[in-house]
Each structure stands twice: as structure tokens, then as C-alpha cells.
Enzyme design. Sequence first.
Site, mmCIF file in Angstrom:
data_model
loop_
_atom_site.group_PDB
_atom_site.id
_atom_site.type_symbol
_atom_site.label_atom_id
_atom_site.label_comp_id
_atom_site.label_asym_id
_atom_site.label_seq_id
_atom_site.Cartn_x
_atom_site.Cartn_y
_atom_site.Cartn_z
ATOM 1 C CG ASP A 181 -1.766 1.056 1.480
ATOM 2 O OD1 ASP A 181 -1.350 2.303 1.034
ATOM 3 O OD2 ASP A 181 -2.987 0.763 1.669
ATOM 4 C CG HIS A 182 1.440 4.180 -3.374
ATOM 5 N ND1 HIS A 182 0.294 3.962 -3.501
ATOM 6 C CD2 HIS A 182 1.636 5.540 -3.472
ATOM 7 C CE1 HIS A 182 -0.221 5.160 -4.083
ATOM 8 N NE2 HIS A 182 0.745 6.136 -3.822
ATOM 9 C CG HIS A 244 -4.000 4.434 -0.610
ATOM 10 N ND1 HIS A 244 -3.232 3.552 -0.774
ATOM 11 C CD2 HIS A 244 -4.246 4.955 -2.196
ATOM 12 C CE1 HIS A 244 -2.955 3.129 -2.084
ATOM 13 N NE2 HIS A 244 -3.471 4.020 -2.814
HETATM 14 C C1 BG6 Z 1 -3.231 4.782 -6.397
HETATM 15 C C2 BG6 Z 1 -4.574 4.954 -7.078
HETATM 16 O O1 BG6 Z 1 -3.536 3.538 -5.589
HETATM 17 O O2 BG6 Z 1 -2.982 5.917 -5.677
HETATM 18 C C3 BG6 Z 1 -4.716 5.981 -7.898
HETATM 19 O O3 BG6 Z 1 -4.855 3.406 -7.798
HETATM 20 C C4 BG6 Z 1 -4.316 7.258 -7.153
HETATM 21 O O4 BG6 Z 1 -6.100 6.131 -8.444
HETATM 22 C C5 BG6 Z 1 -2.975 6.976 -6.736
HETATM 23 O O5 BG6 Z 1 -4.125 8.485 -8.259
HETATM 24 C C6 BG6 Z 1 -2.666 8.289 -5.628
HETATM 25 O O6 BG6 Z 1 -1.263 8.078 -5.234
HETATM 26 P P1 BG6 Z 1 -0.323 9.354 -4.993
HETATM 27 O O7 BG6 Z 1 0.762 8.863 -4.297
HETATM 28 O O8 BG6 Z 1 -0.256 10.105 -6.054
HETATM 29 O O9 BG6 Z 1 -1.297 10.104 -4.075
#
Ligand code: BG6
Length: 494
Positions: A181-182, A244
Site C-alpha cells: 500500500d504505497h 490508503h
Molecule cells: C493509487 C490509485 O493507489 O493511488 C490512484 O490507484 C491514485 O487512482 C494514486 O491516483 C494516488 O497516489 P499518490 O501517491 O499520487 O497520492
Amino acid sequence: IAAAGAVYYLFGATGDLARRKLFPALFNLYKEGKLAEDFAVVGLARRPRTNEQFRADVYESIGEFSRHKVEDAEKWDKFAEHFVYMSLDINNVDGFRELNRLTEELDAKFNIPGNRLFYLALAPELFGPVSFNLRDGGLLESTGWNRLVIEKPFGYNLESARKLNEQLSQVFKEEEIYRIDHYLGKEMVQNIEVIRFANAFFEPLWNNKHIANVQITLSETVGVEERGGYYDKSGALRDMAQNHMLQMLAMIAMEPPSRLHPEDIRDEKVKALRSLRPFSNSDEVAQHVVRGQYAEGSLKGKPLRGYRQEDSVSPESATETYFAARVFVDNFRWAGVPFYIRTGKRLPVKTTEVVIEFKNVPDNVLFARRHDLSPNLLVIRVNPIEGIYIKINAKKPGADNVVQPVSMEFCQSCQIGLNTPEAYERLIYDAARGESTYFTRWDEVAQAWQFVDRIAEAWKEDSSKLHHYAAGSWGPARTDELLAEDGFHWWPVN
Ligand code: BG6
């Protein structure tokens, strides 16, 4: 310290994630000495490509997306020789046997002790078949460790997630599976724990006696871009909230772990997720949840089309591009404190912010009665600006008895630059070190799906509640009402 030497297998090596995030992350780790010389990266995808072409892709991606840049040709060659490419049909085990032979060569060439990290940047329906073929092709029989790193989405609902997990667990042990989950790789999300547990300012106040509400915003300016095919089946609830948002909520709500050990921390997160009050019917969902979809609009003078006009999106689509909810964590610490969460595409700014609103001082004759005091706020800014600020009340200089809110700010990104280090860098390094704190464990994922599934089911029964909002606006007005009903409002995000 450098992670132990390993072969990194990038499934989906010709894809967007590899190009934007994974190649730059590997390069940055190398530059910072977190990858020594005993590693190899095998790019895997169906399309044929030579090693030279693959290295050229990596070079280009680093030029475009990496924070460290390539210095000179000699250094580049030294790095690039660790990268090889193999075209692979993931349904055919013979290719995996060949991959195993290639691995033996790489182990010998770079002096790698048999450690293998399989990174699956693939559609989730391929996770199972790839795992089986890794096993059947003999790739898991080495003397070192094996780790599986997988991208989201982990299933589409609890049932499909469970099936997927059953497949994976036929091949890998839970502790060998690293679910990405980045958001958990973001510096300021990891900082939540430190802010909470290392500050006498906050730790004693972190409960329903002192906190009035919590607001979490994950807003994006982008629309669905080229991802209509995926997104139209997913929507904001599955794409952002299940993972997230609930992960961030769990970090804010969890009890202090007894040790800073991955399992202890994840145990506490699971408990917090388990305490989420489930919505028991569609009326409750209608009362607490907002579902929106962007219609035509504009942002900074640029006209934008509506979601239904986007490529690969059904013209009658009822998929939500916006999700907001009032949720409660039913335990002693949080009883009665609403958590307001919202996320959407095509909103006016790109930001991720957590606002903790504290209860006001008692209604006393000194100040509160004479002035309309603003509550104290703690704001954690996750992305793109990273930092913290608090809002406190102070006397207006030069005036008698006039109180004004002032902020005290720590801007981390102003000091060390935006997004340093990148989430993926951190996560790949953690996986390579066997550090699993910032990966989601199966029971967390299952718990989050269980919560989300009830909302999705209620929406299926009653599709009438889709609010359209103009692209470039802050989303459906209903979201403001959610807070107004409780006497609160959204604090503006920056
Ligand atoms: C991803 C989603 O997990 O997270 C995307 O699939 C979203 O839809 C993205 O745009 C947002 O990540 P960050 O790091 O740019 O806030």
C-alpha cells in the site's frame, strides 16, 4: 546499510509502474548504497525485448522520474549491467524453468546468495497463476529467502480477496508476502506514529476527551486518465478508501504497540480496523456516506469533460469518483469521535492531509465566552507538501484581549525537497531487508474489505444516491452537510 544481495524479478517490466516508480527506486537505492553490487534485476513481460532495449527503457525512466540522475556513461554501464530482460508467457511453466536457469547464471555472476524477490506489478488475477508457476518452475528451491511483493488491488471484495489469498498461501507463507500500500511508504504516514508516541504535547490528548473530530482528505486533480478500464470497475471506494484511507485511519486510531515490532504494530492496526462501526443497512450508508461522480467542469480555466465521457468508461457508468464518509471507531479511546474521510478525482488541489481538531477549552469567563475561539488543530500534511502545523490561539499584538489563531509550522519538504525518499524506494528496501511493518497483513486487508463491502452492497441496492459534481469543484455539497450535522466544518486544505 545495503540490503542482502538478491535477484529482483519485475513482472510487468514494460508497464507504467515499472517506468514511473520501480526503475527510479532501484536506481536511487543503488546510488545511496542500499543496494550493493550483489544484485540483479530481471525484467519480465510478454513482449520481446533485448537486454539493450530494456536497459534503454530503464535509462529513460530514470532521466524522467528519478531524483538522483545518471552521472556518467561508465557509472551507468556498471549499474545497467545488473539489468536483464526475459520475455515470459506467465501461463507456461517452461518459461519459468528457463528463468530458473537464468537465475543461476545471475547468482554466479553477481555473487548473489540465492535470495529472490518477486515483484508482481500485474493484474491481480495473475498473482495466483504466477505463484504456482514460480513453484512448479523450481524458482522457490534456492538456498536463500523468497519474497513475494504484490501491488494492489488485493481482490475486488472480501470473497475474491480470500480466494486470492488462498491461492497465494499454497505457495508462500504469510511472512513471505509483502502487500504494497504505497501510502504506507510515504514519509509523513510513517511519521504519524512518531508524532503521536514521541510527543508529550499530543500523546496524552489523543482520545475522545480532547479530540473533537478527525478529518482525512485525499484529493486529486487528475481524472481517470488512461485507466478507465480498471477504474470503472473499481471506483474510489475500492481504489482509495479500502486501502490508503483506512490504513491512514488505522495509524491514527491504533493503540500504542507494546514493541516497535512489525507484528505488534500490525496487531494494533487490525484492532483499530476491527473497531470500525459497520454500516448495518442502506439507510445508514445513505446517512453517513457520500458517493459522487464528476461531471463536466473546469480547473484553472481549462475545460474538463465529465467522467462518463472519459475513454473506456461506460456512458451510463454509476462508478463513484468521489467517496466521503463519517465513520466511528467504537472503542474506549474514540467513542463518540467522528472520523470524516473524503477522497476524489478532479478536485481543485492534489493533497493528502490529516486534520486533528481538538475540543475547545472549557467555556470559561476568561476567553471562550468573550471570544469566538478557534479550536486547536494539528495538521499532518502528507503529500505533495510534507510537514506538520499546529493552530493555536494567541493574543493579537497591540490589541487588548483580542485572540487570534496563529500557526506554527514545520515544513519538511521545504527543507529536504519534495517526496524524499519516494515511497517505492522505501518499500522495496524494506522488502529486501525483510522489514514488513509498512506492508499490509492479510487480516488487515480482510477487515478493510469487510467494512467496504457493506457500503458497496448498499450502493448496489440503491443506486439513486450518486451525486454529480462539477470537475474542478470540491465535490458534492452533501459532504459539507455531514460535518454541519455535527456542528463541524471541513478545515480548508492547502
Ligand atoms: C493509487 C490509485 O493507489 O493511488 C490512484 O490507484 C491514485 O487512482 C494514486 O491516483 C494516488 O497516489 P499518490 O501517491 O499520487 O497520492
